[in-house]
Design an enzyme around this catalytic site. Sequence first.
Site, PDB file in Angstrom:
ATOM      1  N   GLU A  62     -20.480  10.041  45.130  1.00 47.23           N
ATOM      2  CA  GLU A  62     -19.144  10.511  45.453  1.00 47.23           C
ATOM      3  C   GLU A  62     -18.579  11.428  44.370  1.00 47.23           C
ATOM      4  O   GLU A  62     -17.937  12.426  44.673  1.00 47.23           O
ATOM      5  CB  GLU A  62     -18.218   9.310  45.653  1.00 47.23           C
ATOM      6  N   ASP A  63     -18.825  11.109  43.123  1.00 48.49           N
ATOM      7  CA  ASP A  63     -18.113  11.789  42.035  1.00 48.49           C
ATOM      8  C   ASP A  63     -18.957  12.728  41.165  1.00 48.49           C
ATOM      9  O   ASP A  63     -18.414  13.364  40.261  1.00 48.49           O
ATOM     10  CB  ASP A  63     -17.464  10.752  41.094  1.00 48.49           C
TER      11      ASP A  63
END
Length: 476
Positions: A62-63
């Site tokens: 996600e990051d």
Amino acid sequence: MKEKDTERIQRAVEVAKKAHEGQFRKTGEPYIVHPLAVKKILEEWGMDEDTIIAGILHDTVEDTDLTLDEIRREFGESVAFLVDGVTKLSSARNGMRDIDTYLPETKDNFLRLMIALGDDIRVLIIKLADRLHNLRTLSALPPEKQKKIAKESLEVFAPLADRLNMGLLRVEMSDLAFKYVDQKRYDYLKDLIEKYNKSAEKSLKKIESEVTEALKKEKIKFEISGRVKSVYSLHKKLAKHDQNINEIYDLTALRVIVEDVTTCYLVLGVIHSLYMPMGGRIKDYIAMPKQNGYQSLHTTIITKDKHVVEFQIRTREMHEFAERGLAASFYYNEQKLTENYKKGKIEHLPTNLLWITELQMTAARLREGKKVDLKKLKLNLFADKIFVYTPKGDIIDLPKGALPLDFAYRLHSEIGDHVIGVKINGKMSNLNRKLEQGDIVEILTSKNQTPKSSWLDKIFTSHARSKLLHRLNSKK
Ligand code: MN
């Protein structure tokens, strides 16, 4: 559980460090502190290697630039599956509104959605470890964010922990979160509990030694200890009893842990021969476990000098499961579970526990290093359900095969009665279109519309059918 920093785990730490390089948490620390804390929590819970690795990598897809394919190549299908699950969970959550404006139903549905999307129970366990560390470090966030996360933890994550019978986690999470939701109330109740315990200390000691003596006389092997009620559970109980503290009978409790089930009942008998039990307060959760699998005997007694104490009597195994729940079953007693399974004992459990047992079985096989069909790890609990959203982000659960009119009647019969059309994912659609997982459904209505008998062919659920029939009949 001994620390098992395997080569794969160390490699995952390196990969995560590199991926999160240059990122910082709100606390000012390098971001990697967070995945490492999640790793530690999962290790404390005794989780398997793949889960620990997925925990280390849980925020990378996600990051950071790291992709799921890269994770799959390096760490295998199982780790990739878990990381993907955690990522899916957080993106499902991002589509939702602030918890303050959730429909009451959406809170339940969120819980169900998490379980359904969780697929593999280990995804939820990683998510819970993630949330626990975020709560422990919540002070670094601005106040509104603190409140939002704390509320959501109280209303969604702590109940989830409870559902998995992870008692220690539920208590830590809800007390941490409650402090941010209502600091004044938290301080007040904490103080109240402390004062109460202090005043009860002497009589509790006396009761403890009386019981100890009586049990020794019966040659029973046991451990006895006090348990302190958590702030949040007192808060909830007081709300149920009109804030009357005199109706709370389990402020002080003693826990007796013994070797086997028969001894539990024996201990209950000994305690009842010493003190007067309170009517209606004897609970046999051994014969009739709670829905989350919790087992114990509870009884509340009154001493001659009018002290009220609750006793909780259980086996070591039940105790372990009450505190660590599903996580515990990943390392506890696999052998026995496997044997029971072979003997077909699985069928004797209440239906609501079957899914837990199935997971335990799979976990046991995993830990024995046996090959496991990943599909078997999926929770079939909601296999026949889909979750769709209202345009505002509320989640509605419907059976697979449901149609727009089912959705409309689920929202409200007033909405159902006046349907003139439907938009699915922003596009005009027709009333015959089966809804699919994740659809955003917007019902268009008109005041002049009336229910049609032809709609009966465009309905799947009996709920919508009965509402429509009722309306059609009353129109005549
Ligand atoms: Mn995280």
